[in-house]
Design a protein around this motif. Structure first.
Motif, PDB file in Angstrom:
ATOM      1  N   SER A  96     -59.427  33.242  46.899  1.00  0.00           N
ATOM      2  CA  SER A  96     -59.839  32.373  48.007  1.00  0.00           C
ATOM      3  C   SER A  96     -61.243  31.818  47.825  1.00  0.00           C
ATOM      4  O   SER A  96     -61.649  30.920  48.571  1.00  0.00           O
ATOM      5  N   LYS A 112     -60.590  38.056  55.598  1.00  0.00           N
ATOM      6  CA  LYS A 112     -60.964  38.689  54.331  1.00  0.00           C
ATOM      7  C   LYS A 112     -61.341  40.157  54.476  1.00  0.00           C
ATOM      8  O   LYS A 112     -61.119  40.959  53.576  1.00  0.00           O
ATOM      9  N   GLU A 143     -56.779  37.417  48.327  1.00  0.00           N
ATOM     10  CA  GLU A 143     -57.457  37.041  49.564  1.00  0.00           C
ATOM     11  C   GLU A 143     -58.975  37.108  49.479  1.00  0.00           C
ATOM     12  O   GLU A 143     -59.666  36.541  50.326  1.00  0.00           O
ATOM     13  N   SER A 145     -58.379  42.428  53.845  1.00  0.00           N
ATOM     14  CA  SER A 145     -57.524  42.151  52.694  1.00  0.00           C
ATOM     15  C   SER A 145     -56.861  43.427  52.199  1.00  0.00           C
ATOM     16  O   SER A 145     -57.513  44.450  52.016  1.00  0.00           O
ATOM     17  N   ASN A 183     -57.222  33.889  57.196  1.00  0.00           N
ATOM     18  CA  ASN A 183     -57.359  34.701  55.980  1.00  0.00           C
ATOM     19  C   ASN A 183     -57.873  36.115  56.238  1.00  0.00           C
ATOM     20  O   ASN A 183     -57.599  36.974  55.546  1.00  0.00           O
ATOM     21  N   LEU A 232     -52.114  31.806  49.422  1.00  0.00           N
ATOM     22  CA  LEU A 232     -53.119  30.821  49.841  1.00  0.00           C
ATOM     23  C   LEU A 232     -52.601  29.386  49.763  1.00  0.00           C
ATOM     24  O   LEU A 232     -53.384  28.440  49.688  1.00  0.00           O
ATOM     25  N   LEU A 262     -50.553  36.321  52.969  1.00  0.00           N
ATOM     26  CA  LEU A 262     -50.553  35.117  53.793  1.00  0.00           C
ATOM     27  C   LEU A 262     -49.223  34.361  53.735  1.00  0.00           C
ATOM     28  O   LEU A 262     -48.807  33.741  54.712  1.00  0.00           O
TER      29      LEU A 262
END
Length: 666
Positions: free
Chosen positions: A563, A498, A559, A501, A496, A520, A507
């Protein structure tokens, strides 16, 4: 969404975009504008086409001038000059006026009330008068609501002097009308869908980041050695100490003004041709051009060639500085510095320009960035003139200046692929999927690591020396950054990333087979009707997600907010997610293309997926910003007010749960 990478590989940011606010009204046709066209002949070959709009009281028609993000769409005129072989003479003219406060958008905007006329002059072949076809694209608002943008077509006969409104030559079939009707879903429920969102201009942020860019430029070999030389000239060669201080301060002020003035042409472009400075983030051609330019900048910083302005320019400015003296001479000295340092400052300014133009921020944001850049360059000359003893604390010029340039080259190289990624996402080329993009950044990071540790070298590097502590520290920071990137190459929960982002592709745009095409791993329907059917079958509310492939804030929401475990669980268990991409340029199947019949009888061709969902969003929700989230049930009842960009996970979770609660109480 706005971004600028200007220092090291992992210093990144995104500037908050501005949502455009509209109100949802009952399903009724409102037509507060009456357009008429006429013709006036100046001579045998010159004609004036006049487009007059009569507005009902209280309604505003907006100027052709683009406004800042969050404002209305400008009025636009288009003509069939190439088809009929006539020439447009200049731009379409409109009355002069000043920007007034618009209560809907809460900003100063140039608009017209009651009536207004626009004039376009054309040149024709007197022996063969063409039929002119023109279209007026516009939107109108009153103090409570805005209507969806419309296009009014005209057919103008220069031979007879008649001009009539037409729905163009496009044939509208019964199937077209049926599909047009199906696009209106007749939303019911909450009245007034205004997103209560504070506007953030981001001007201070871009000014600060431009300032950082200027500080970096100070550390390049084109600028740094100039500081002690220039300050010494002012403090020792001006006759008196006071005169020297004044000249040094004026020198700094002129540097600041010169870089600020560089942004002025973009203000003219912004008003003359708004497409240059707005909506570039989804423009494939311009993103590819920026990619090529940034690659060119990177190799310049590596030392394989220099980007310089003609030497005659700097020589001429230097001669003028010597001949004029006084204030004018100081100005030309500042201009000379700007010219001779271009090989180092040009790529950094290019980054600032490219990043500003790809964030919908327009010319004003660019001015703030340029101002920050110029201020950072100017301050040392003024400060060291005021406090000359500080010069003793400056490090000596040497090979470390070239190292700064090479490091910046790696940054330019990494940033270049963001522009290519934007184009790839919108066009679905599939050449820069998420893992490939991250892999390229890993390679760039490894290249920087090898350079910092002295393993690879570039043309202007000096003899090998023992690695300094700073260089070792930067090397280990780079190593940590590369290590952080590596899980992004995998098909695991650790992919991921983060902290990045909004920079890599989403993704689900992956080389790996995914169970779903949603963010996700969420199940996301890409067709509205399919999603509604699924919601009805599952007896769940709908989370309607208007998004875009090149929408940075959309990726940040997915993200960083989606998430969050609590948010993710609610979205997965309680909702049917429908994600509609309004900038998707993939063509619809032939049987799904149609001619959308507008309320005023005009026709818009729906050819791509983005055409369909952008029209769907504007028609039903009077909004064209992304991200834009709507919670509703399968019977088209709204369950709470729509939401825009909401970076706070707790706030977004509260919004989701309020929609679920309302659904259960129905």
């Amino acid at each position: 969404m706005r971004f600028l990478l200007i220092f090291f590989l992992f210093i990144s940011f995104t500037l908050t975009g501005n949502a455009q606010i509209f109100d949802q009204q009952e399903s009724e046709i409102i037509n507060p504008v009456d357009w008429k066209a006429s013709v006036e002949q100046e001579n045998d070959s010159i004609y004036k086409l006049i487009f007059k709009a009569d507005l009902e009281p209280g309604w505003h028609l907006y100027s052709q001038e683009e406004v800042e993000a969050g404002g209305p769409l400008p009025t636009e005129f288009s003509f069939n000059a190439e088809e009929e072989n006539y020439e447009l003479l200049g731009e379409t003219e409109e009355p002069d006026g000043t920007a007034l406060f618009d209560p809907v958008f809460e900003m100063d905007i140039k608009y017209f009330e009651d009536e207004v006329s626009f004039v376009q002059r054309i040149k024709v072949d007197a022996a063969k008068l063409p039929n002119v076809k023109a279209e007026v694209f516009f939107m109108v608002c009153d103090e409570e609501q805005c209507l969806a943008p419309e296009t009014v077509p005209f057919t103008i006969s220069l031979d007879s002097g008649k001009a009539v409104e037409s729905s163009s030559d496009i044939t509208v079939s019964e199937d077209d009308r049926a599909k047009t009707e199906a696009l209106n879903i007749d939303i019911k429920g909450v009245n007034g869908l205004t997103i209560e969102e504070e506007q953030e201009t981001g001007y201070l942020s871009i000014f600060f980041l431009g300032f950082i860019g200027g500080l970096i430029a100070l550390l390049t070999p084109c600028v740094f050695p100039m500081i002690p030389l220039t300050v010494s000239f002012f403090t020792k060669g001006a006759g008196t100490k006071r005169r020297g201080l004044v000249n040094a301060i004026m020198y700094g002020v002129f540097i600041f003004l010169i870089y600020l003035l560089l942004s002025l042409p973009f203000h003219l472009l912004d008003s003359v041709n708004p497409e240059i400075l707005n909506n570039i983030s989804t423009n494939v051609t311009l993103n590819v051009i920026f990619f090529i330019i940034f690659i060119f900048f990177a190799f310049s910083f590596f030392g394989y060639y220099e980007i310089t302005l003609p030497s005659s320019w700097s020589n001429k400015m230097d001669d003028k500085a010597s001949s004029f003296g006084g204030v004018i001479g100081v100005f030309f000295m500042a201009l000379t510095l700007a010219l001779v340092s271009f090989s180092c400052t040009g790529p950094i300014l290019g980054s600032l320009l490219g990043s500003s133009l790809t964030t919908d921020g327009g010319a004003m944001q660019l001015s703030f960035g340029m101002g920050g850049f110029g201020l950072a360059l100017a301050l040392p000359f003024a400060l060291f003139a005021l406090f000359p003893n500080w010069l003793n604390s400056l490090p000596k010029s040497g090979g470390w200046l070239n190292s700064v340039k090479v490091i910046l080259g790696f940054i330019e190289l990494a940033l270049a692929f963001k522009f290519l990624s934007n184009a790839d996402l919108v066009q679905h080329w599939g050449i820069l999927k998420r893992e490939i993009f991250i892999g390229i950044w890993v390679i760039v990071g490894i290249g920087l690591l090898l350079y910092l540790f002295g393993i690879i070298r570039f043309p202007h590097d000096g003899p090998k020396k023992k690695l300094s502590k700073l260089r070792l520290a930067l090397g280990f920071i780079t190593l940590a950054f590369v290590a952080y990137l590596i899980p992004g190459l995998s098909n695991t929960t650790y992919a991921n990333l983060k902290l990045l982002s909004g920079f890599p592709p989403p993704l689900f745009y992956s080389i790996y087979e995914k169970e779903t095409e949603g963010p996700l791993g969420l199940k996301a329907y890409k067709d509205f009707d399919e999603g509604v059917a699924a919601a009805e079958e599952a007896n769940k509310p709908i989370l309607l997600d208007f998004t875009g492939w090149a929408c940075v804030n959309c990726r940040k929401m997915e993200e960083q907010v989606w998430s969050d475990p609590a948010v993710y669980d609610v979205m997965k268990d309680e909702f049917i997610l429908i994600s509609l991409y309004v900038d998707d340029r993939k063509e619809l199947p032939e049987d799904q293309k149609f001619n959308y019949v507008k309320p005023n009888g005009g026709v818009k061709q729906i050819k791509t997926i983005g055409d369909k969902w952008a029209t769907f969003q504007t028609l039903n929700f009077r909004n064209n910003s992304q991200p834009y989230y709507v919670i509703m049930d399968s019977e088209m009842n709204l369950l709470n007010k729509p939401a825009g960009y909401t970076p706070d996970a707790d706030e977004f979770l509260e919004w989701l749960t309020s929609g679920v609660k309302q659904f259960r109480e129905e």
